[in-house]
Design an enzyme around this catalytic site. Structure first.
Site, PDB file in Angstrom:
ATOM      1  N   SER A 143       0.829  -1.195   0.000  1.00  0.00           N
ATOM      2  CA  SER A 143       0.000   0.000   0.000  1.00  0.00           C
ATOM      3  C   SER A 143       0.876   1.263   0.000  1.00  0.00           C
ATOM      4  CB  SER A 143      -0.951  -0.062   1.195  1.00  0.00           C
ATOM      5  OG  SER A 143      -2.006   0.814   1.007  1.00  0.00           O
ATOM      6  N   ASP A 299      -9.232  -5.860  -4.536  1.00  0.00           N
ATOM      7  CA  ASP A 299      -8.750  -4.568  -3.997  1.00  0.00           C
ATOM      8  C   ASP A 299      -9.599  -3.421  -4.535  1.00  0.00           C
ATOM      9  OD1 ASP A 299      -7.285  -2.298  -3.186  1.00  0.00           O
ATOM     10  OD2 ASP A 299      -5.365  -3.334  -3.395  1.00  0.00           O
ATOM     11  N   HIS A 328      -8.002  -5.014  -0.298  1.00  0.00           N
ATOM     12  CA  HIS A 328      -6.762  -4.261  -0.133  1.00  0.00           C
ATOM     13  C   HIS A 328      -5.930  -4.755   1.058  1.00  0.00           C
ATOM     14  CE1 HIS A 328      -3.972  -1.026  -0.494  1.00  0.00           C
ATOM     15  NE2 HIS A 328      -4.126  -0.745   0.783  1.00  0.00           N
TER      16      HIS A 328
HETATM   17  C1  LIG Z   1      -3.236   3.224   1.997  1.00  0.00           C
HETATM   18  C2  LIG Z   1      -2.654   2.260   2.956  1.00  0.00           C
HETATM   19  O1  LIG Z   1      -1.489   2.272   3.258  1.00  0.00           O
HETATM   20  O2  LIG Z   1      -3.526   1.373   3.464  1.00  0.00           O
HETATM   21  C3  LIG Z   1      -3.111   0.487   4.500  1.00  0.00           C
HETATM   22  C4  LIG Z   1      -4.325   0.152   5.266  1.00  0.00           C
HETATM   23  C5  LIG Z   1      -4.069  -0.450   6.615  1.00  0.00           C
HETATM   24  N1  LIG Z   1      -5.279  -1.025   7.131  1.00  0.00           N
HETATM   25  C6  LIG Z   1      -3.592   0.601   7.588  1.00  0.00           C
HETATM   26  O3  LIG Z   1      -4.409   1.106   8.337  1.00  0.00           O
HETATM   27  O4  LIG Z   1      -2.398   0.903   7.575  1.00  0.00           O
END
Ligand SMILES: CC(=O)OCC[C@H](N)C(=O)O
Ligand SMILES: CC(C)(COP(=O)(O)OP(=O)(O)OC[C@H]1O[C@@H](n2cnc3c(N)ncnc32)[C@H](O)[C@@H]1OP(=O)(O)O)[C@@H](O)C(=O)NCCC(=O)NCCS
Length: 354
Positions: A143, A299, A328
């Site tokens: 992410s 996702d 995701h």
């Molecule tokens: C955009 C991102 O980095 O999402 C990660 C989601 C995860 N659940 C978090 O809270 O870090």
């Protein structure tokens, strides 16, 4: 430090030796990076692996990615020197809006400067120098961590031997920007927000909780919600999914700062590998390292098309699907699955991963 209870006591702190020039202007004069390490750096300084974390995590990768740590696993401290640093702008030890500004003796709050993913990576580079690491054998992240990983490959190509990018994109899409903007508006609409100048005792928790509720819908997926929170026969109210979302919101307000939330979501909006580099696809084509791209077809935040595009344009890339209904956040939930995927591909694709 306000959020001390949410980081392990093994966290170390590195003072960035010089003022950090920020991409969007201004400098951060007294930046600090919170980090953890595992294993031992070899004499050549080239057995190091960098873990870049996502939005609301901290440097304790052995906790939130525990299934990836251990002998023969993705992160094997008996072989490698593994580093995980908390991102600039976070509230878990690295300098961010909730940190005390040594020049005023007060928290930066709303005065914390605008930062980008490149600023995060440049701050990690100072840590790399401080730890005498000559090369990363692998930079890996999911992410927001994947965004940093991609920037590492372009900002410091000679220092990065291979990358693994999980559930991420090469530029924040209008869809992802929209979701971030709605979350920020929820915080701004909280009467306690006061343009970011809220008191420690009265943070805008209602807005922050709603922001997390919105984000949670993008972090999971429709099949995940169907499986975990099915509606009951004849049910007309008290839906389990609503209770769950409220609980997620309440959990986040205990552990996260609203200004940091704003700062990090805005930093993600700036993410565009092509910025100041020219055409986006041509920029991707400049990434030369062996690259593993992990995607999840459910996702809803960074769509599989975005990882397909990365894999198409990055010349030495392998695209794999993480088989999960979780969407995701599958990279944080289906960890055994992710570990096997990374291990099975590491020797073939990421030649530098042991
Ligand atoms: C955009 C991102 O980095 O999402 C990660 C989601 C995860 N659940 C978090 O809270 O870090
Ligand atoms: C990995 C991650 C996505 C898991 O999220 P999670 O909320 O723990 O897990 P789930 O989404 O499966 O939800 C489980 C929670 O929902 C609650 N829940 C489930 N059904 C519910 C319902 N019907 N009503 C209310 N609550 C419900 C469970 O009781 C559980 O709560 P608990 O955590 O207090 O025990 C999340 O922890 C994350 O984003 N991690 C990355 C950030 C990070 O590592 N932070 C650590 C730094 S402090």
């Amino acid at each position: 430090m306000k959020y001390q209870n949410f980081i392990s006591d093994r966290t170390k702190f590195y003072k960035i030796p010089k003022p950090l020039q920020l991409e969007l202007g201004g400098t951060l004069n007294h930046g600090e990076i919170a980090y953890r390490t595992w294993g031992t750096l070899n004499t050549k300084g080239d057995n190091a692996v960098l873990i870049c974390h996502g939005f609301s995590a901290n440097a304790d990768a052995d906790i939130w990615w525990s299934e990836l740590f251990g002998k023969g696993k993705t992160f094997d401290p008996s072989q490698d020197f593994i580093v995980s640093s908390n991102i600039l702008g976070s509230c878990y030890g690295s300098t961010g809006a909730a940190s005390i500004n040594p020049e005023t003796g007060k928290a930066y709050g709303a005065s914390f400067p605008a930062i980008t993913i490149r600023d995060m990576v440049r701050s990690q580079y100072t840590l790399m120098q401080g730890l005498n690491i000559s090369q990363w054998k692998l930079v890996i992240g999911g992410s927001l961590g994947g965004m940093q990983t991609l920037e590492w490959a372009l900002l410091y190509p000679e220092l990065v031997k291979a990358i693994a990018v999980i559930s991420a994109s090469g530029r924040h899409s209008p869809w992802s920007i929209a979701l971030g903007e709605i979350q920020r508006q929820a915080i701004y609409a909280d009467p306690l927000w006061h343009n970011g100048n809220y008191s420690d005792d009265l943070p805008p928790n209602q807005g922050l909780a709603i922001a997390r509720m919105i984000a949670t819908c993008a972090y999971y997926s429709r099949p995940d919600f169907e499986q975990r929170f099915p509606r009951e026969q004849n049910q007309v109210h008290n839906f389990a999914i609503a209770d769950y979302l409220h609980a997620e919101g309440q959990k986040l307000v205990q552990r996260f700062d609203a200004n940091a939330y704003i700062s990090l979501t805005k930093a993600m909006d700036t993410h565009d590998l092509g910025r100041e580099r020219g055409n986006y696809q041509e920029t991707l084509a400049k990434i030369h390292q062996p690259t593993l791209i992990v995607s999840n077809s459910a996702d809803l935040l960074y769509y599989p098309e975005e990882q397909q595009e990365l894999a198409h344009w990055i010349s030495n890339a392998e695209l794999v699907e993480l088989d999960s209904i979780h969407g995701h956040d599958a990279f944080l939930i289906d960890q055994e699955n992710l570990n096997s995927t990374l291990i099975s591909l590491s020797s073939a694709e990421l030649t530098s991963v042991s």
